[in-house]
Design a protein around this motif. Structure first.
Motif, PDB file in Angstrom:
ATOM      1  N   PRO A  67      -4.059   3.262   2.530  1.00 25.91           N
ATOM      2  CA  PRO A  67      -3.626   3.073   3.919  1.00 25.91           C
ATOM      3  C   PRO A  67      -4.612   2.290   4.777  1.00 25.91           C
ATOM      4  O   PRO A  67      -4.229   1.758   5.820  1.00 25.91           O
ATOM      5  CB  PRO A  67      -3.464   4.507   4.434  1.00 25.91           C
ATOM      6  CG  PRO A  67      -4.408   5.313   3.584  1.00 25.91           C
ATOM      7  CD  PRO A  67      -4.327   4.674   2.220  1.00 25.91           C
ATOM      8  N   GLU A  68      -5.873   2.194   4.335  1.00 22.07           N
ATOM      9  CA  GLU A  68      -6.861   1.477   5.138  1.00 22.07           C
ATOM     10  C   GLU A  68      -6.508   0.004   5.346  1.00 22.07           C
ATOM     11  O   GLU A  68      -6.884  -0.613   6.344  1.00 22.07           O
ATOM     12  CB  GLU A  68      -8.251   1.590   4.504  1.00 22.07           C
ATOM     13  CG  GLU A  68      -8.389   0.918   3.149  1.00 22.07           C
ATOM     14  CD  GLU A  68      -7.823   1.726   1.986  1.00 22.07           C
ATOM     15  OE1 GLU A  68      -7.754   1.172   0.874  1.00 22.07           O
ATOM     16  OE2 GLU A  68      -7.449   2.904   2.208  1.00 22.07           O
ATOM     17  N   VAL A  69      -5.725  -0.574   4.423  1.00 22.19           N
ATOM     18  CA  VAL A  69      -5.370  -1.986   4.559  1.00 22.19           C
ATOM     19  C   VAL A  69      -4.413  -2.210   5.732  1.00 22.19           C
ATOM     20  O   VAL A  69      -4.301  -3.327   6.254  1.00 22.19           O
ATOM     21  CB  VAL A  69      -4.761  -2.512   3.239  1.00 22.19           C
ATOM     22  CG1 VAL A  69      -3.324  -2.035   3.053  1.00 22.19           C
ATOM     23  CG2 VAL A  69      -4.820  -4.022   3.167  1.00 22.19           C
ATOM     24  N   LEU A  70      -3.739  -1.133   6.190  1.00 25.74           N
ATOM     25  CA  LEU A  70      -2.866  -1.252   7.353  1.00 25.74           C
ATOM     26  C   LEU A  70      -3.640  -1.682   8.598  1.00 25.74           C
ATOM     27  O   LEU A  70      -3.097  -2.324   9.494  1.00 25.74           O
ATOM     28  CB  LEU A  70      -2.153   0.075   7.624  1.00 25.74           C
ATOM     29  CG  LEU A  70      -1.086   0.485   6.596  1.00 25.74           C
ATOM     30  CD1 LEU A  70      -0.718   1.952   6.772  1.00 25.74           C
ATOM     31  CD2 LEU A  70       0.160  -0.388   6.745  1.00 25.74           C
ATOM     32  N   GLU A  71      -4.914  -1.333   8.651  1.00 22.00           N
ATOM     33  CA  GLU A  71      -5.743  -1.678   9.806  1.00 22.00           C
ATOM     34  C   GLU A  71      -5.989  -3.187   9.905  1.00 22.00           C
ATOM     35  O   GLU A  71      -6.394  -3.685  10.957  1.00 22.00           O
ATOM     36  CB  GLU A  71      -7.081  -0.935   9.724  1.00 22.00           C
ATOM     37  CG  GLU A  71      -6.925   0.580   9.714  1.00 22.00           C
ATOM     38  CD  GLU A  71      -8.233   1.290   9.387  1.00 22.00           C
ATOM     39  OE1 GLU A  71      -9.287   0.603   9.358  1.00 22.00           O
ATOM     40  OE2 GLU A  71      -8.208   2.516   9.167  1.00 22.00           O
ATOM     41  N   ALA A 109      -0.871   7.328   8.360  1.00 23.86           N
ATOM     42  CA  ALA A 109      -0.873   5.928   7.925  1.00 23.86           C
ATOM     43  C   ALA A 109      -0.404   5.013   9.054  1.00 23.86           C
ATOM     44  O   ALA A 109      -1.028   3.980   9.328  1.00 23.86           O
ATOM     45  CB  ALA A 109       0.022   5.756   6.696  1.00 23.86           C
ATOM     46  N   LEU A 110       0.676   5.396   9.726  1.00 29.50           N
ATOM     47  CA  LEU A 110       1.189   4.562  10.810  1.00 29.50           C
ATOM     48  C   LEU A 110       0.207   4.491  11.976  1.00 29.50           C
ATOM     49  O   LEU A 110       0.146   3.481  12.688  1.00 29.50           O
ATOM     50  CB  LEU A 110       2.543   5.078  11.282  1.00 29.50           C
ATOM     51  CG  LEU A 110       3.688   5.020  10.264  1.00 29.50           C
ATOM     52  CD1 LEU A 110       4.973   5.593  10.848  1.00 29.50           C
ATOM     53  CD2 LEU A 110       3.922   3.586   9.792  1.00 29.50           C
ATOM     54  N   ALA A 111      -0.561   5.535  12.165  1.00 32.99           N
ATOM     55  CA  ALA A 111      -1.556   5.534  13.246  1.00 32.99           C
ATOM     56  C   ALA A 111      -2.677   4.532  12.992  1.00 32.99           C
ATOM     57  O   ALA A 111      -3.411   4.172  13.917  1.00 32.99           O
ATOM     58  CB  ALA A 111      -2.133   6.937  13.424  1.00 32.99           C
ATOM     59  N   ARG A 112      -2.814   4.079  11.770  1.00 31.73           N
ATOM     60  CA  ARG A 112      -3.854   3.099  11.430  1.00 31.73           C
ATOM     61  C   ARG A 112      -3.489   1.675  11.872  1.00 31.73           C
ATOM     62  O   ARG A 112      -4.342   0.797  11.895  1.00 31.73           O
ATOM     63  CB  ARG A 112      -4.094   3.086   9.917  1.00 31.73           C
ATOM     64  CG  ARG A 112      -4.824   4.314   9.381  1.00 31.73           C
ATOM     65  CD  ARG A 112      -4.935   4.215   7.866  1.00 31.73           C
ATOM     66  NE  ARG A 112      -5.732   5.264   7.284  1.00 31.73           N
ATOM     67  CZ  ARG A 112      -7.039   5.168   6.974  1.00 31.73           C
ATOM     68  NH1 ARG A 112      -7.668   4.021   7.237  1.00 31.73           N
ATOM     69  NH2 ARG A 112      -7.687   6.165   6.440  1.00 31.73           N
ATOM     70  N   ILE A 113      -2.219   1.450  12.167  1.00 30.23           N
ATOM     71  CA  ILE A 113      -1.788   0.098  12.545  1.00 30.23           C
ATOM     72  C   ILE A 113      -2.454  -0.287  13.859  1.00 30.23           C
ATOM     73  O   ILE A 113      -2.400   0.455  14.840  1.00 30.23           O
ATOM     74  CB  ILE A 113      -0.257   0.043  12.680  1.00 30.23           C
ATOM     75  CG1 ILE A 113       0.409   0.436  11.350  1.00 30.23           C
ATOM     76  CG2 ILE A 113       0.196  -1.353  13.109  1.00 30.23           C
ATOM     77  CD1 ILE A 113       1.919   0.577  11.443  1.00 30.23           C
ATOM     78  N   ARG A 114      -3.092  -1.430  13.865  1.00 28.88           N
ATOM     79  CA  ARG A 114      -3.856  -1.825  15.055  1.00 28.88           C
ATOM     80  C   ARG A 114      -2.922  -2.229  16.195  1.00 28.88           C
ATOM     81  O   ARG A 114      -1.824  -2.734  15.966  1.00 28.88           O
ATOM     82  CB  ARG A 114      -4.801  -2.972  14.714  1.00 28.88           C
ATOM     83  CG  ARG A 114      -4.129  -4.239  14.253  1.00 28.88           C
ATOM     84  CD  ARG A 114      -5.148  -5.318  13.915  1.00 28.88           C
ATOM     85  NE  ARG A 114      -4.507  -6.542  13.444  1.00 28.88           N
ATOM     86  CZ  ARG A 114      -3.971  -7.452  14.261  1.00 28.88           C
ATOM     87  NH1 ARG A 114      -4.030  -7.289  15.569  1.00 28.88           N
ATOM     88  NH2 ARG A 114      -3.402  -8.541  13.772  1.00 28.88           N
ATOM     89  N   ILE A 135       7.758  -1.467   6.781  1.00 29.02           N
ATOM     90  CA  ILE A 135       7.981  -0.159   6.171  1.00 29.02           C
ATOM     91  C   ILE A 135       9.245  -0.259   5.325  1.00 29.02           C
ATOM     92  O   ILE A 135      10.329  -0.566   5.835  1.00 29.02           O
ATOM     93  CB  ILE A 135       8.164   0.945   7.226  1.00 29.02           C
ATOM     94  CG1 ILE A 135       7.180   0.777   8.383  1.00 29.02           C
ATOM     95  CG2 ILE A 135       8.042   2.317   6.568  1.00 29.02           C
ATOM     96  CD1 ILE A 135       5.746   0.880   8.011  1.00 29.02           C
ATOM     97  N   ALA A 136       9.092  -0.031   4.034  1.00 28.98           N
ATOM     98  CA  ALA A 136      10.237  -0.088   3.125  1.00 28.98           C
ATOM     99  C   ALA A 136      11.014   1.232   3.189  1.00 28.98           C
ATOM    100  O   ALA A 136      10.433   2.290   3.451  1.00 28.98           O
ATOM    101  CB  ALA A 136       9.763  -0.362   1.705  1.00 28.98           C
ATOM    102  N   CYS A 152       0.833  -1.202   0.000  1.00 32.01           N
ATOM    103  CA  CYS A 152       0.000   0.000   0.000  1.00 32.01           C
ATOM    104  C   CYS A 152       0.867   1.250   0.000  1.00 32.01           C
ATOM    105  O   CYS A 152       2.079   1.193   0.231  1.00 32.01           O
ATOM    106  CB  CYS A 152      -0.949  -0.001   1.198  1.00 32.01           C
ATOM    107  SG  CYS A 152      -0.142   0.361   2.790  1.00 32.01           S
ATOM    108  N   THR A 153       0.219   2.382  -0.245  1.00 31.44           N
ATOM    109  CA  THR A 153       0.855   3.685  -0.084  1.00 31.44           C
ATOM    110  C   THR A 153      -0.003   4.501   0.872  1.00 31.44           C
ATOM    111  O   THR A 153      -1.083   4.071   1.282  1.00 31.44           O
ATOM    112  CB  THR A 153       0.989   4.421  -1.434  1.00 31.44           C
ATOM    113  OG1 THR A 153      -0.328   4.617  -1.987  1.00 31.44           O
ATOM    114  CG2 THR A 153       1.819   3.609  -2.410  1.00 31.44           C
ATOM    115  N   VAL A 154       0.462   5.693   1.219  1.00 36.77           N
ATOM    116  CA  VAL A 154      -0.264   6.484   2.218  1.00 36.77           C
ATOM    117  C   VAL A 154      -1.585   7.028   1.683  1.00 36.77           C
ATOM    118  O   VAL A 154      -2.455   7.432   2.461  1.00 36.77           O
ATOM    119  CB  VAL A 154       0.595   7.653   2.740  1.00 36.77           C
ATOM    120  CG1 VAL A 154       1.843   7.131   3.444  1.00 36.77           C
ATOM    121  CG2 VAL A 154       0.961   8.617   1.623  1.00 36.77           C
TER     122      VAL A 154
END
Length: 315
Positions: free
Chosen positions: A60-64, A90-95, A71-72, A39-41
């Motif tokens: 970025p929703e897929v990060l959830e 984007a990083l804040a979406r990580i559960r 992170i590359a 994904c991208t942001v």
């Protein structure tokens, strides 16, 4: 219901294409245990540090939904005090509870949002001074290829992304599968040493004797009490010359290198045999089981029993 472990790789502007592809290549060779998405942001294509742009399927929703986020890295000249637009969000979406992995310079982004505060971490050796100035609360170790600190893992430059992805397979499913993946991808299952061996060193003069033959000789005798004098005598060098040349070639002192080799061999025996800790200590050259416990804990932070329980169960 989703059964495979989902890995989501975040690609940022200026991403290195090689490192971006590592998780898919390595984890994708693990007999279907992982689903790898990119994904991208903002879901839009990103420019790489090469002469092409990469399009992705996800935003970025897929990060959830990720069990592991990777992170590359981006080129070092893109690292600034301020996070690029959208990265923090984007990083804040990580559960909570998801595993987070950085490759190379991506450690800067994890540090910027506080994910590395108080943790041991690493990044590419050439940016370590800058990293320390920007993030003094991080316990940076520039000498290793990767660091596994609970749910947050960081790795050094380029090919260490391969090392850390193999480590994920090994941690999740055991050494047998990790070794199989390494063979499929034609890479070493485990690289000895740390980043020091890759830091720019003066090229040895032509005709200068190497310590390679002595290292090979020592590997066949790890169970014996090898002293620096024994290694130097085998190489037919003075102690001082041997120690200097060894460090130039390997990036480690002979003593530290020997400990690494002994720990690596002990890990193999813990995974693949039912020998006691004391028996393994004797076979790899540690004087006692207590010495093995001390060195293993210093190396990877666990006891021999805990290590064996994890990897023999996975096996």
């Amino acid at each position: 219901m989703r059964t495979r472990h989902r890995v989501v790789v975040l690609a940022l502007e200026g991403v290195y294409p090689f490192e971006l592809g590592i998780p898919s290549r390595i984890l994708g060779a693990a007999d279907g245990h992982y689903e790898v998405l990119t994904c991208t942001v903002d879901g839009r294509p990103v420019r790489t540090n090469a002469d092409f742009t990469i399009g992705v399927e996800h935003g970025p929703e897929v990060l959830e939904t990720a069990d592991t986020v990777v992170i590359a890295p981006v080129a070092a000249d893109r690292i600034t005090e301020e996070l690029p637009d959208g990265v923090g969000e984007a990083l804040a979406r990580i559960r909570p509870g998801a595993r987070i992995v950085s490759i190379c310079t991506a450690a800067f982004f994890l540090a910027a949002v506080g994910l590395l505060d108080g943790r041991r971490a690493t990044t590419h050796w050439c940016v370590t001074d800058r990293f320390r100035r920007m993030y003094p609360r991080v316990d940076l170790d520039p000498d290793v290829l990767f660091v596994d600190d609970d749910r947050v893992l960081t790795s050094a430059g380029a090919a260490s992304g391969v090392d850390i992805c193999l480590h994920l397979v090994r941690k999740d499913h055991g050494s047998e599968l990790a070794n199989k993946v390494a063979r499929r991808c034609v890479v070493p299952p485990f690289r000895d040493g740390g980043q020091a061996q890759y830091i720019e060193q003066p090229v040895p003069e032509a005709g200068v004797a190497s310590t390679a033959a002595t290292r090979a000789w020592a590997l066949e005798r790890l169970g014996e009490p090898l002293a620096l004098a024994d290694l130097a005598a085998h190489a037919r060098m003075s102690l001082r010359t041997f120690a200097r040349r060894f460090h130039d070639e390997v990036g480690l002192s002979p003593g530290r290198w020997l400990i690494q080799q002994r720990v690596a061999h002990a890990r193999h025996l813990l995974e693949s045999s039912d020998l006691t800790v004391d028996q393994i200590a004797g076979r790899v050259g540690f004087a006692t089981g207590a010495s093995l416990r001390q060195h293993l804990h210093a190396s990877i932070g666990v006891s021999p029993q805990a290590y064996r329980r994890t990897f023999q169960t996975a096996r």
